[in-house]
Design a protein around this motif. Structure first.
Motif, PDB file in Angstrom:
ATOM      1  N   ASN A 598      91.361 108.189  69.081  1.00  0.00           N
ATOM      2  CA  ASN A 598      92.087 108.516  70.320  1.00  0.00           C
ATOM      3  C   ASN A 598      92.984 109.749  70.230  1.00  0.00           C
ATOM      4  O   ASN A 598      93.765 110.003  71.144  1.00  0.00           O
ATOM      5  CB  ASN A 598      92.967 107.326  70.778  1.00  0.00           C
ATOM      6  CG  ASN A 598      92.246 106.004  70.707  1.00  0.00           C
ATOM      7  OD1 ASN A 598      92.546 105.176  69.848  1.00  0.00           O
ATOM      8  ND2 ASN A 598      91.273 105.816  71.578  1.00  0.00           N
ATOM      9  N   ILE A 599      92.876 110.536  69.161  1.00  0.00           N
ATOM     10  CA  ILE A 599      93.803 111.675  69.007  1.00  0.00           C
ATOM     11  C   ILE A 599      93.046 112.939  68.601  1.00  0.00           C
ATOM     12  O   ILE A 599      92.162 112.900  67.736  1.00  0.00           O
ATOM     13  CB  ILE A 599      94.923 111.343  67.994  1.00  0.00           C
ATOM     14  CG1 ILE A 599      95.936 112.486  67.904  1.00  0.00           C
ATOM     15  CG2 ILE A 599      94.372 111.006  66.617  1.00  0.00           C
ATOM     16  CD1 ILE A 599      97.200 112.106  67.139  1.00  0.00           C
ATOM     17  N   LEU A 656     101.163 110.508  61.304  1.00  0.00           N
ATOM     18  CA  LEU A 656     101.243 109.794  62.578  1.00  0.00           C
ATOM     19  C   LEU A 656      99.854 109.366  63.043  1.00  0.00           C
ATOM     20  O   LEU A 656      99.651 108.229  63.502  1.00  0.00           O
ATOM     21  CB  LEU A 656     101.903 110.699  63.628  1.00  0.00           C
ATOM     22  CG  LEU A 656     101.912 110.199  65.082  1.00  0.00           C
ATOM     23  CD1 LEU A 656     102.587 108.835  65.193  1.00  0.00           C
ATOM     24  CD2 LEU A 656     102.611 111.210  65.987  1.00  0.00           C
ATOM     25  N   ALA A 657      98.875 110.271  62.900  1.00  0.00           N
ATOM     26  CA  ALA A 657      97.502 109.925  63.314  1.00  0.00           C
ATOM     27  C   ALA A 657      96.946 108.771  62.496  1.00  0.00           C
ATOM     28  O   ALA A 657      96.087 108.016  62.970  1.00  0.00           O
ATOM     29  CB  ALA A 657      96.604 111.158  63.165  1.00  0.00           C
ATOM     30  N   ARG A 663     100.401 105.114  66.978  1.00  0.00           N
ATOM     31  CA  ARG A 663      99.511 105.718  67.975  1.00  0.00           C
ATOM     32  C   ARG A 663      99.508 104.881  69.243  1.00  0.00           C
ATOM     33  O   ARG A 663      99.637 105.396  70.364  1.00  0.00           O
ATOM     34  CB  ARG A 663      98.072 105.826  67.433  1.00  0.00           C
ATOM     35  CG  ARG A 663      97.810 106.940  66.479  1.00  0.00           C
ATOM     36  CD  ARG A 663      96.313 107.250  66.369  1.00  0.00           C
ATOM     37  NE  ARG A 663      95.458 106.085  66.422  1.00  0.00           N
ATOM     38  CZ  ARG A 663      95.067 105.382  65.359  1.00  0.00           C
ATOM     39  NH1 ARG A 663      95.487 105.739  64.151  1.00  0.00           N
ATOM     40  NH2 ARG A 663      94.265 104.338  65.498  1.00  0.00           N
ATOM     41  N   ASN A 664      99.339 103.578  69.080  1.00  0.00           N
ATOM     42  CA  ASN A 664      99.287 102.688  70.240  1.00  0.00           C
ATOM     43  C   ASN A 664     100.617 102.637  70.969  1.00  0.00           C
ATOM     44  O   ASN A 664     100.663 102.512  72.205  1.00  0.00           O
ATOM     45  CB  ASN A 664      98.858 101.285  69.809  1.00  0.00           C
ATOM     46  CG  ASN A 664      97.392 101.249  69.382  1.00  0.00           C
ATOM     47  OD1 ASN A 664      96.594 102.081  69.809  1.00  0.00           O
ATOM     48  ND2 ASN A 664      97.031 100.306  68.527  1.00  0.00           N
ATOM     49  N   SER A 671     107.698 106.639  78.574  1.00  0.00           N
ATOM     50  CA  SER A 671     108.934 107.397  78.445  1.00  0.00           C
ATOM     51  C   SER A 671     108.758 108.560  77.478  1.00  0.00           C
ATOM     52  O   SER A 671     108.371 108.370  76.319  1.00  0.00           O
ATOM     53  CB  SER A 671     110.054 106.471  77.942  1.00  0.00           C
ATOM     54  OG  SER A 671     111.160 107.212  77.488  1.00  0.00           O
ATOM     55  N   VAL A 672     109.048 109.755  77.960  1.00  0.00           N
ATOM     56  CA  VAL A 672     109.012 110.937  77.089  1.00  0.00           C
ATOM     57  C   VAL A 672     110.016 110.777  75.959  1.00  0.00           C
ATOM     58  O   VAL A 672     109.743 111.128  74.797  1.00  0.00           O
ATOM     59  CB  VAL A 672     109.314 112.212  77.903  1.00  0.00           C
ATOM     60  CG1 VAL A 672     109.563 113.403  76.972  1.00  0.00           C
ATOM     61  CG2 VAL A 672     108.174 112.524  78.859  1.00  0.00           C
ATOM     62  N   LYS A 673     111.176 110.222  76.280  1.00  0.00           N
ATOM     63  CA  LYS A 673     112.225 110.030  75.280  1.00  0.00           C
ATOM     64  C   LYS A 673     111.757 109.111  74.157  1.00  0.00           C
ATOM     65  O   LYS A 673     112.001 109.352  72.971  1.00  0.00           O
ATOM     66  CB  LYS A 673     113.468 109.442  75.962  1.00  0.00           C
ATOM     67  CG  LYS A 673     114.695 109.409  75.067  1.00  0.00           C
ATOM     68  CD  LYS A 673     115.924 108.972  75.856  1.00  0.00           C
ATOM     69  CE  LYS A 673     117.157 108.970  74.965  1.00  0.00           C
ATOM     70  NZ  LYS A 673     118.374 108.547  75.709  1.00  0.00           N
ATOM     71  N   GLU A 674     111.050 108.039  74.531  1.00  0.00           N
ATOM     72  CA  GLU A 674     110.566 107.084  73.524  1.00  0.00           C
ATOM     73  C   GLU A 674     109.483 107.732  72.647  1.00  0.00           C
ATOM     74  O   GLU A 674     109.457 107.522  71.433  1.00  0.00           O
ATOM     75  CB  GLU A 674     110.019 105.839  74.217  1.00  0.00           C
ATOM     76  CG  GLU A 674     109.565 104.755  73.244  1.00  0.00           C
ATOM     77  CD  GLU A 674     109.001 103.541  73.953  1.00  0.00           C
ATOM     78  OE1 GLU A 674     108.353 102.713  73.265  1.00  0.00           O
ATOM     79  OE2 GLU A 674     109.185 103.407  75.175  1.00  0.00           O
ATOM     80  N   ILE A 675     108.598 108.502  73.282  1.00  0.00           N
ATOM     81  CA  ILE A 675     107.537 109.185  72.519  1.00  0.00           C
ATOM     82  C   ILE A 675     108.171 110.153  71.520  1.00  0.00           C
ATOM     83  O   ILE A 675     107.776 110.225  70.354  1.00  0.00           O
ATOM     84  CB  ILE A 675     106.575 109.927  73.476  1.00  0.00           C
ATOM     85  CG1 ILE A 675     105.784 108.919  74.315  1.00  0.00           C
ATOM     86  CG2 ILE A 675     105.618 110.836  72.687  1.00  0.00           C
ATOM     87  CD1 ILE A 675     104.947 109.544  75.416  1.00  0.00           C
TER      88      ILE A 675
END
Length: 685
Positions: A598-599, A656-657, A663-664, A671-675
């Motif tokens: 998925n990435i 991270l990948a 990833r999930n 939320s952009v902040k959470e990402i």
């Protein structure tokens, strides 16, 4: 490569009379010691190209010639006179071009048939080959009843052709006589220019090579003739200031001191000719006021080569001097596209092909200085110089382990893997990082393959993750060393190594040697791991701040996904709009950018629109279809300006990948902040 007339006479003499001395040859052929030395070097270069042993010369002036040289040359001797009696098509073509460029009268078909002693049909066929050669210079051959046969086109291109043809004709047997006859040049003219050139050498403390001394009078006479006929070079992109302070410009002024009708632009052209073909005889390397950055660039190139080839070059200053003598004129040849005169494409033997590959990879500093790519013919000459130097010091890359890295996960990941493995195995030569498709068609010789996936190969192969943790690096190193050498690095015993060294060399300071060996062994175990985790400037949260994160539920196509993901980078001026188009073009039907489930990390080349290093992320709740085989939810656009700045952040991204949980979490987050918080957690490494 062919031998000039003088070198061929000397080689014939050596083969027929091998007991002759240097002094006897000098007297017999009325040569100076320098002229004989030049021809002797040319003979040995020719023998190397012919895969024959070079001729050695003793301190007392005697020659040592291998039997294979006698066998080769004696077998060919009988056929040599036949080759000289009939001109080849290639020689006829060169002679026709010389007539067209130098004749003072109108030329008809009869002139060619009479001069070459062939039929009209043969000449017509040759004229077609002439046009093929002229095509390379963007020139045309034209015929009219009023003017006869002429060459038309830009005079700058005609001059380049004139220099090339003159040089080629002077290399063949009887070439000087042919040119004098075709161009109607008398001996007095040649002697006059020879005298002027000798005066220049004396006045300006210059030393031209013998090859230059042989060709210069003919080229200068023919150029002067074209100027007098009204064929002048148009203004071209040479700054007067760039050349007017050089010794070559002073040499031009001295040679033509009594020819006031020569315009400045023509003097600059002749100066350029001297700069592009002249090599100085000098014992010591001195900086050049015209190109002050050249010596540092050559030094940087050599250091890159030594690192790539795992070689320490001895007598480095002497090698720098030799390279400078070649690369200074090459600088002007490359800058003003005058490299056609050099034809050595088939001069490399098998070993030099791998060496040439490493040399090409090391020419970045020269390329940056000149501002354009280094042509193949120039890098081949540099390869031959460095290769000859290595042979002289008894070194060879054939004895070293050569490796390739095959990574199906895109250019950036492949480079990351390549750099890490090169640090982990500093004694190996790493030739290339390849995609699977490139690997299937790879034609250089190698010994081992590193790849994250199993490949069909008859060479030793080691499975290695695209991103290696410290413990994985340690295990892989032990596995490779045990497989290749039968030992594990930590098990090496310094005393055993010293015993081996003592059998082959005299050890002056055994204690110091033992300490250095122990340091190197410890480096093998630990330093390679430490090097790869040293502090880097750019973390992933630096390159993907919150303003570079976009959250969408879905997009209509892969192309739209790239445009949406890249928009923050465009808004901040980090990339141009054409970079997005380049990414779309590069990623069509290319699964190598998919680095995990998925990435994907789409990217293009720095020169395709990158202004500043950066990354941007698009999160899609509903994955977008890519090549029919993948559903992509996370698209990270990478904009790199070089091979280094983004590498540390890319390593963090690879981690991270590799985490299914994180990833999930990003995919399901609104939320952009959470990402950004998840991304930042990977920036602590």
């Amino acid at each position: 490569m062919s031998l000039d007339e003088r070198s061929k006479r000397i080689l014939d003499e050596l083969v027929s009379n091998p007991s002759i001395t240097s002094l006897a040859i000098e007297k017999k052929y009325n040569l100076t010691r320098r002229q004989l030395g030049y021809s002797f070097n040319k003979i040995n270069e020719w023998l190397m190209v012919e895969n024959l042993p070079v001729i050695e010369r003793t301190r007392k002036g005697h020659f040592i010639i291998d039997q294979s040289v006698f066998t080769k040359l004696c077998c060919e001797e009988e056929s040599t006179p036949l080759k000289l009696t009939a001109l080849t098509e290639s020689q006829r073509v060169d002679l026709i071009i010389m007539m067209l460029l130098s004749s003072k009268e109108e030329l008809s078909l009869n002139h060619f048939t009479s001069e070459l002693d062939v039929s009209k049909n043969t000449v017509l066929s040759d004229l077609k080959q002439v046009q093929k050669q002229l095509d390379e210079y963007r020139l045309l051959i034209r015929y009219s009843r009023a003017s006869g046969y002429l060459i038309e086109g830009k005079e700058f291109q005609i001059r380049k052709l004139l220099i090339t043809i003159t040089y080629q004709l002077l290399q063949v047997h009887g070439g000087q006589k042919r040119i004098r006859q075709l161009a109607n040049i008398d001996t007095e003219e040649i002697n006059e220019f020879n005298q002027r050139i000798e005066n220049v050498e004396s006045k300006l403390n210059l030393k031209f090579t013998d090859e230059k001394l042989d060709t210069m009078p003919y080229i200068l006479i023919l150029i002067l003739r074209r100027i007098q006929q009204g064929n002048e070079v148009d203004s071209f992109s040479i700054e007067y200031e760039e050349l007017s302070d050089t010794k070559e410009y002073l040499a031009t002024e001295e040679i033509f001191h009594d020819a006031r009708q020569i315009p400045v632009v023509e003097r600059l052209f002749i100066t350029l000719h001297l700069l592009t073909t002249n090599v100085y005889w000098s014992e010591y390397l001195t900086n050049d006021d015209a190109i002050p950055e050249l010596i540092p660039a050559i030094d940087d190139m050599l250091r890159l080569f030594e690192k790539s080839a795992c070689i320490y070059l001895q007598d480095r200053q002497q090698l720098m001097n030799k390279l400078f003598q070649h690369i200074k004129p090459a600088y002007y040849r490359i800058k003003y596209q005058l490299t056609e005169t050099m034809d050595v494409q088939d001069s490399l033997n098998k070993e030099f092909k791998e060496l040439h590959h490493l040399v090409k990879r090391s020419t970045g500093p020269l390329q940056d200085l000149i501002g354009m790519a280094i042509p193949e013919s120039e890098t081949i000459y540099i390869t031959m110089l460095i290769g000859g130097w290595m042979t002289r010091q008894g070194d060879s890359i054939e004895e070293k382990i050569k490796a390739v890295v095959v990574c199906p996960q895109g250019v950036s990941v492949s480079r990351l893997m390549f750099n890490e493995l090169r640090e982990l195995f500093p004694g190996f030569i790493f030739l290339d990082s390849l995609s699977v498709r490139e690997f299937l068609n790879y034609n250089l010789d190698y010994d081992i393959v590193f790849s994250p996936t199993s490949l069909e190969t008859d060479k030793k192969m080691f499975i290695s993750s695209a991103f290696l943790a410290e413990d994985e690096k340690y295990r892989l190193r032990k596995q490779v060393m045990l497989e290749l050498h039968g030992y594990i690095p930590k098990d090496m015993n310094v005393n055993h190594l010293i015993d081996i060294i003592r059998n082959h060399a005299v050890i002056e300071n055994e204690k110091s040697l033992a300490e250095d060996l122990q340091t190197y062994i410890d480096r093998d175990e630990e330093s390679s791991v430490k090097q790869s985790v040293k502090k880097r400037d750019m973390n992933i949260n630096d390159l993907i701040p919150q303003r570079h994160i976009t959250v969408r539920n879905s997009v209509a196509s892969w192309e739209e996904a790239l445009r949406v993901s890249a928009q923050p980078l465009i808004d901040k001026g980090k990339i141009e709009a054409e970079y997005v188009e380049a990414m779309i073009h590069r990623t069509v039907e290319d699964p190598y950018i998919v680095i995990g489930p998925n990435i994907a990390i789409p990217h293009a080349a720095p020169e395709e629109g990158v202004n500043e290093v950066g990354m941007s992320l698009l999160r899609l709740k509903e994955g977008v279809d890519f090549t029919g085989d993948y559903q992509i939810n996370l698209i990270i656009v990478i904009a790199a300006v070089d091979k280094q700045q983004h590498i540390h952040a890319l390593m963090q991204l690879m981690k991270l990948a590799g985490s299914e949980e994180d990833r999930n979490r990003i995919i399901s987050s609104n939320s952009v902040k959470e990402i950004y918080k998840i991304i930042k957690s990977y920036s602590m490494d």
